[in-house]
Design a protein around this motif. Structure first.
Motif, PDB file in Angstrom:
ATOM      1  N   ASP B  39       0.831  -1.204   0.000  1.00  0.00           N
ATOM      2  CA  ASP B  39       0.000   0.000   0.000  1.00  0.00           C
ATOM      3  C   ASP B  39       0.865   1.253   0.000  1.00  0.00           C
ATOM      4  O   ASP B  39       0.550   2.250  -0.664  1.00  0.00           O
ATOM      5  CB  ASP B  39      -0.918   0.025   1.240  1.00  0.00           C
ATOM      6  CG  ASP B  39      -2.056  -0.971   1.119  1.00  0.00           C
ATOM      7  OD1 ASP B  39      -1.956  -1.874   0.277  1.00  0.00           O
ATOM      8  OD2 ASP B  39      -3.031  -0.839   1.880  1.00  0.00           O
ATOM      9  N   TRP B  41       3.941   1.476  -1.118  1.00  0.00           N
ATOM     10  CA  TRP B  41       4.553   1.536  -2.443  1.00  0.00           C
ATOM     11  C   TRP B  41       3.547   2.040  -3.485  1.00  0.00           C
ATOM     12  O   TRP B  41       3.821   2.965  -4.246  1.00  0.00           O
ATOM     13  CB  TRP B  41       5.081   0.151  -2.839  1.00  0.00           C
ATOM     14  CG  TRP B  41       5.734   0.112  -4.176  1.00  0.00           C
ATOM     15  CD1 TRP B  41       5.128  -0.076  -5.380  1.00  0.00           C
ATOM     16  CD2 TRP B  41       7.128   0.286  -4.460  1.00  0.00           C
ATOM     17  NE1 TRP B  41       6.052  -0.047  -6.390  1.00  0.00           N
ATOM     18  CE2 TRP B  41       7.291   0.170  -5.863  1.00  0.00           C
ATOM     19  CE3 TRP B  41       8.258   0.508  -3.662  1.00  0.00           C
ATOM     20  CZ2 TRP B  41       8.521   0.280  -6.480  1.00  0.00           C
ATOM     21  CZ3 TRP B  41       9.491   0.614  -4.299  1.00  0.00           C
ATOM     22  CH2 TRP B  41       9.618   0.503  -5.673  1.00  0.00           C
ATOM     23  N   GLY B  42       2.380   1.433  -3.491  1.00  0.00           N
ATOM     24  CA  GLY B  42       1.353   1.787  -4.477  1.00  0.00           C
ATOM     25  C   GLY B  42       0.927   3.235  -4.347  1.00  0.00           C
ATOM     26  O   GLY B  42       0.708   3.924  -5.347  1.00  0.00           O
ATOM     27  N   ARG B  45       3.973   5.526  -5.501  1.00  0.00           N
ATOM     28  CA  ARG B  45       4.236   5.506  -6.945  1.00  0.00           C
ATOM     29  C   ARG B  45       3.159   6.241  -7.741  1.00  0.00           C
ATOM     30  O   ARG B  45       3.308   6.458  -8.936  1.00  0.00           O
ATOM     31  CB  ARG B  45       4.347   4.055  -7.449  1.00  0.00           C
ATOM     32  CG  ARG B  45       5.542   3.290  -6.916  1.00  0.00           C
ATOM     33  CD  ARG B  45       6.868   3.799  -7.426  1.00  0.00           C
ATOM     34  NE  ARG B  45       6.966   3.869  -8.877  1.00  0.00           N
ATOM     35  CZ  ARG B  45       8.031   4.283  -9.533  1.00  0.00           C
ATOM     36  NH1 ARG B  45       9.098   4.672  -8.877  1.00  0.00           N
ATOM     37  NH2 ARG B  45       8.042   4.322 -10.854  1.00  0.00           N
ATOM     38  N   PHE B  46       2.074   6.590  -7.091  1.00  0.00           N
ATOM     39  CA  PHE B  46       0.996   7.321  -7.760  1.00  0.00           C
ATOM     40  C   PHE B  46       1.411   8.774  -8.026  1.00  0.00           C
ATOM     41  O   PHE B  46       0.940   9.399  -8.970  1.00  0.00           O
ATOM     42  CB  PHE B  46      -0.254   7.294  -6.872  1.00  0.00           C
ATOM     43  CG  PHE B  46      -1.481   7.910  -7.494  1.00  0.00           C
ATOM     44  CD1 PHE B  46      -2.341   7.146  -8.269  1.00  0.00           C
ATOM     45  CD2 PHE B  46      -1.774   9.248  -7.304  1.00  0.00           C
ATOM     46  CE1 PHE B  46      -3.466   7.699  -8.843  1.00  0.00           C
ATOM     47  CE2 PHE B  46      -2.909   9.818  -7.872  1.00  0.00           C
ATOM     48  CZ  PHE B  46      -3.754   9.039  -8.641  1.00  0.00           C
ATOM     49  N   ALA B 256       0.000  15.457  -8.435  1.00  0.00           N
ATOM     50  CA  ALA B 256      -1.070  14.689  -9.079  1.00  0.00           C
ATOM     51  C   ALA B 256      -2.256  15.631  -9.281  1.00  0.00           C
ATOM     52  O   ALA B 256      -2.936  15.992  -8.327  1.00  0.00           O
ATOM     53  CB  ALA B 256      -1.482  13.483  -8.244  1.00  0.00           C
ATOM     54  N   ARG B 273      -3.708   6.408  -2.702  1.00  0.00           N
ATOM     55  CA  ARG B 273      -3.633   6.835  -4.088  1.00  0.00           C
ATOM     56  C   ARG B 273      -4.783   7.807  -4.345  1.00  0.00           C
ATOM     57  O   ARG B 273      -5.891   7.598  -3.858  1.00  0.00           O
ATOM     58  CB  ARG B 273      -3.778   5.617  -5.011  1.00  0.00           C
ATOM     59  CG  ARG B 273      -2.681   4.594  -4.868  1.00  0.00           C
ATOM     60  CD  ARG B 273      -3.059   3.268  -5.505  1.00  0.00           C
ATOM     61  NE  ARG B 273      -3.345   3.372  -6.921  1.00  0.00           N
ATOM     62  CZ  ARG B 273      -2.423   3.441  -7.880  1.00  0.00           C
ATOM     63  NH1 ARG B 273      -1.155   3.366  -7.553  1.00  0.00           N
ATOM     64  NH2 ARG B 273      -2.755   3.550  -9.136  1.00  0.00           N
ATOM     65  N   CYS B 426      -5.943   9.054 -13.384  1.00  0.00           N
ATOM     66  CA  CYS B 426      -5.529   8.251 -12.229  1.00  0.00           C
ATOM     67  C   CYS B 426      -5.426   6.779 -12.610  1.00  0.00           C
ATOM     68  O   CYS B 426      -4.746   6.009 -11.940  1.00  0.00           O
ATOM     69  CB  CYS B 426      -6.471   8.452 -11.045  1.00  0.00           C
ATOM     70  SG  CYS B 426      -7.984   7.462 -11.079  1.00  0.00           S
ATOM     71  N   GLY B 427      -6.127   6.371 -13.664  1.00  0.00           N
ATOM     72  CA  GLY B 427      -6.027   4.978 -14.113  1.00  0.00           C
ATOM     73  C   GLY B 427      -7.067   4.064 -13.514  1.00  0.00           C
ATOM     74  O   GLY B 427      -7.108   2.878 -13.830  1.00  0.00           O
ATOM     75  N   GLN B 428      -7.925   4.601 -12.658  1.00  0.00           N
ATOM     76  CA  GLN B 428      -8.893   3.745 -11.975  1.00  0.00           C
ATOM     77  C   GLN B 428      -9.951   3.170 -12.914  1.00  0.00           C
ATOM     78  O   GLN B 428     -10.241   1.985 -12.881  1.00  0.00           O
ATOM     79  CB  GLN B 428      -9.565   4.539 -10.853  1.00  0.00           C
ATOM     80  CG  GLN B 428     -10.600   3.759 -10.098  1.00  0.00           C
ATOM     81  CD  GLN B 428     -11.281   4.565  -8.995  1.00  0.00           C
ATOM     82  OE1 GLN B 428     -11.755   4.011  -8.035  1.00  0.00           O
ATOM     83  NE2 GLN B 428     -11.322   5.874  -9.114  1.00  0.00           N
TER      84      GLN B 428
END
Lengths: 356, 507
Positions: B39, B41-42, B45-46, B256, B273, B426-428
């Motif tokens: 979590d 890391w994720g 990296r966002f 972001a 994220r 965001c890629g979601q």
């Protein structure tokens, strides 16, 4: 107060239970709404956008997996708008997905919902491949493989790993088109908190996660045999995928249908090699004077064990004996084992190997 | 799963402190906070500033910087840095401006009649806060309603409805959040407020907190705005006598754009994220940590003191087609780029007039940031307001006005905007994640080959992005291309491969 209430889905009056989502209510009424990211064990995320429906009074399409049913609500799951939405969305997913020679979403033995939803449609757009810039990740664990080009990023695997297993070994990483499923440091699963339960494989709707040692190619002659896992006493139900009389893979029955609710552990899901192993014991063996084994019958073997145990008891007393039952025994079998120890041999020296 | 009592909200700040995401920093922070390593890391990296912390030169790729030659500058390409009045801009390692095309832009001349009065002295008498206490909760809400103040972040939602909704919630643990994550390309008004009139914003926040009974005030400030954050912190210290009784928390953004979306911003404060939540529930009902949350933009909050001191009716009367004055950010091909406070509803010609007039022959403009697409000069007398622009397929948004002259290839301009949305998705959800890639790729292929066939399915894709996306980013991300195609079809016809078109003809 009644705990159900009516709402209208596609002109049909449907009884919903308190707290149910539109997707759940529709499903019980036999109205199928396509979805990728929904798993009844997980908090709805509404991310895959496949299950969008029209809700009267709402300007925007809403995800039926997350939208709570309300009394008197009027929902439409099939309309020109929804069909167009599904066709374009599926076209986009397909443009970002591994395809076979025929341009269809790649098939896999565990099933690919994207293929199922697209294979018969004639209204898809012929889009150029997207080639999302996802990073790969080497992983030498023996069981779980991941192909990012079959992943639609519904995040069922990461949510399962967190919400059901409480492990959180994997997570969405990066952003936008780079987004993929990763681990801290992008290391292999063996270097993480992963327990290799394989639940991520089971929940993946497109076969992006798959079992390394199972043949990924679909086989129409495959049969499913329901059985009980015998690795421990819980009694998890397993569906053995059988090809040519051999187990090709082990899966959990669908969530909500059996005691294990779609879950299995590393042993139940992956440790099936022993079944067909050359060295598997199929009858009792008795050690001979020269140290080698000879095959025996069960009555002979049991007689040999009983007489040996009685000899020790008579010579040194019951406390010279210890009884250890296997973690694979059921509660009833464990009961019988301690009964044997206490009643037949007069000792409390009994243990079960899972009781650390 | 996080450990019981895990301190997830500390994760991003700790990653920043540690110099960004690395295996070592993630392991240590996971141990310290009780949040799973994956979590941490994720989440890290966002964010651009956490995943790429050691960048010598960040070259802004915003529309205005591109107009002024950003492509010729050495460095790492990054999304709009909110310095459009100084285009083209490069940030150094410490996120300070190390290269600019022109000095900081202008603002409206000092005029005490203006609510914001960016050119005037930054008074810190906190008369608005005192007046709010006299009026009480009902009085403040009535004044806001009378002012007709619409949210200045982009959506234009009536502020008094938001405030009222939060104050009527049964849950009494509530939060106020200031959205200072300004990032819409072409927009730099909040930056000027924080630098020139920080007390206005802080006073607005104090009034909001006292009105809704907030437990804490969060200021989520764009990571690339260290100077602006320092300005706010200085002002907070100066006004301690007025503000010291409240619980103030600064939360850094980490690069972001999507965190300007209110639910993504909340996720980011919580240490996750920055992926937008499904709405409803809206933050006013379930926001930060599930509690009722009042979130307003910097400019919205900075309007509040004047509304209370001089009355809502007076504020409303300052507008032309809609209530109040509005800060218009002007950049691109104009004489004096900057932030100009004008009656809400003025037209492009008036805005540009305040900004020193057109330079060259204007051909197109973007009325409210990348999200507002492009309009042709035939719309130069259309009121730039919240309710009118949607009829032209556009929106006022953040009022980041960018003027493009007749040397600009509109397909190239559409590509710049498409790259921005692709980088910041965001890629979601697939409509946005895949749609932004498809849009950018289609323009790139068209520019490379000159073949308009590459736009074959763009109408359907743009439709799906609008219909299917979870949040506003995906809904508008195809607009720049679609509006450019509609209004400037001559820039999207067959052309020689690799050619540039200007003013509708070959360069």
């Amino acid at each position: 107060m009644s705990d159900t209430f009516p709402l209208v889905i596609d002109g049909q009056t449907v009884q919903a239970r308190q707290g149910e989502t539109v997707l759940q209510a529709a499903d019980r009424a036999g109205i199928q709404i396509p979805t990728f990211c929904n798993d009844p064990r997980l908090t709805p995320s509404g991310a895959c956008r496949m299950c969008l429906v029209e809700v009267q009074g709402q300007r925007r399409l809403q995800p039926s997996c997350a939208w709570k049913a309300e009394p008197g609500q009027v929902v439409t799951t099939a309309s020109e708008r929804i069909e167009k939405h599904r066709a374009v969305l599926l076209s986009m997913y397909l443009a970002d997905h591994s395809q076979d020679e025929a341009g269809q979403a790649a098939d896999i033995a565990t099933g690919n919902k994207l293929r199922a939803y697209t294979v018969d449609r004639d209204d898809l757009l012929p889009l150029a491949p997207v080639h999302s810039p996802r990073v790969g990740r080497a992983d030498d664990n023996p069981y779980i493989a991941f192909d990012p080009d079959r992943c639609i990023l519904c995040a069922r695997c990461t949510r399962y790993c967190d919400e059901v297993e409480g492990v959180s070994a994997i997570q969405l990483v990066e952003r936008g088109g780079h987004t993929t499923i990763g681990t801290a440091g992008m290391v292999g699963l063996l270097a993480t908190s992963c327990e290799l339960c394989g639940g991520c494989i089971a929940t993946c709707p497109t076969g992006a996660l798959f079992e390394k040692k199972a043949d990924p190619a679909p086989d129409p002659d495959e049969t499913i045999v329901r059985s009980t896992c015998n690795f421990c006493g819980v009694g998890c139900q397993v569906d053995l995928r059988v090809r040519d009389g051999r187990i090709a893979a082990v899966e959990a029955p669908p969530p909500g249908t059996t005691v294990n609710d779609g879950n299995l552990c590393v042993k139940g899901r992956f440790a099936y090699d022993f079944v067909h192993h050359d060295e598997r014991l199929r009858s009792p063996l008795i050690r001979q004077a020269d140290g080698s084994f000879r095959q025996a019958t069960w009555p002979e073997a049991l007689e040999r064990v009983a007489s040996g145990l009685k000899k020790i008891r008579d010579r040194d007393g019951g406390d010279a004996l210890g009884f250890i039952s296997s973690s694979r025994c059921t509660g009833e079998e464990n009961y019988l084992m301690q009964k044997l120890a206490r009643a037949a041999f007069g000792t409390n020296n009994c243990h079960q190997c899972a009781a650390t | 799963m996080e450990r019981h009592g895990a301190q997830r909200h500390r994760v991003l700040a700790l990653l920043k402190e540690a110099g960004g995401v690395s295996v070592a920093s993630v392991q240590r922070i996971a141990r310290e906070t009780g949040v799973p390593e994956a979590d941490v890391w994720g989440a890290g990296r966002f964010y651009e500033l956490l995943s790429h912390p050691d960048v010598e030169r960040r070259v802004c790729q915003g529309l205005t910087c591109q107009l002024f030659g950003a492509a010729t500058l050495e460095g790492t390409k990054v999304s709009c840095l909110g310095q459009c009045d100084r285009a083209p801009v490069v940030l150094g390692r410490d996120l300070g401006v190390v290269h600019y095309g022109m000095p900081r832009g202008g603002v409206s001349p000092a005029d005490p009649d203006l609510p914001m009065d960016l050119g005037g002295p930054d008074t810190a008498d906190y008369a608005g806060l005192a007046r709010a206490r006299e009026l009480g909760v009902a009085g403040v809400l009535d004044a806001l309603a009378a002012a007709g103040l619409q949210g200045r972040g982009g959506a234009g939602f009536p502020a008094h409805l938001k405030w009222r909704s939060v104050s009527e919630q049964a849950v009494t643990e509530r939060y106020v959040v200031c959205n200072a994550d300004e990032g819409e390309p072409g927009t730099f008004k909040d930056r000027e407020i924080m630098l020139r009139r920080p007390h206005r914003m802080l006073e607005g926040l104090a009034i909001a907190a006292e009105t809704i009974g907030a437990a804490a005030i969060f200021i989520y400030i764009r990571g690339e705005f260290p100077e602006e954050k320092a300005s706010l912190q200085r002002a907070l210290a100066e006004a301690d006598a007025h503000l010291g009784h409240l619980d103030w928390r600064f939360v850094d953004g980490h690069g972001a754009y999507i965190c300007g979306e209110e639910t993504a911003l909340i996720e980011s404060i919580e240490g996750r994220r920055g992926m937008p939540r499904l709405k409803p529930p809206y933050p006013t009902v379930q926001g930060l940590w599930g509690k009722p949350t009042l979130m307003n933009n910097v400019e919205t909050l900075a309007c509040i003191p004047d509304i209370l001191v001089r009355g809502g009716e007076r504020f409303a009367a300052l507008g032309r087609t809609e209530p109040g004055t509005k800060l218009y950010c002007v950049s691109g091909h104009v004489g004096r780029p900057g932030v100009y406070e004008l009656p809400l509803g003025v037209c492009l010609d008036e805005v540009v007039d305040a900004a020193g007039g057109y330079v060259g022959t204007p051909r197109a403009f973007s009325p409210g940031g990348a999200s507002s697409g492009f309009l042709p000069m035939s719309a130069r007398r259309v009121p730039l307001d919240f309710k009118g622009l949607p009829a032209h397929g556009s929106m006022l948004g953040s009022a980041g006005v960018v003027v493009l002259d007749d040397t600009v290839d509109m397909a190239q301009a559409a590509l710049w905007q498409a790259v921005f949305f692709e980088d910041e998705s965001c890629g979601q959800c697939a409509p946005c994640r895949l749609g932004t890639q498809l849009v950018r790729q289609s323009i790139g292929r068209y520019l490379g080959t000159g073949d308009p066939a590459h736009f074959a399915h763009l109408d359907e894709i743009a439709w799906e992005m609008d219909q299917g996306s979870i949040c506003g980013l995906g809904m508008v991300a195809a607009l720049p291309l679609q509006m450019a195609r509609r209004h400037f079809p001559q820039d999207f016809g067959p052309r020689p491969p690799g050619a540039t078109m200007t003013g509708g003809g070959p360069a």
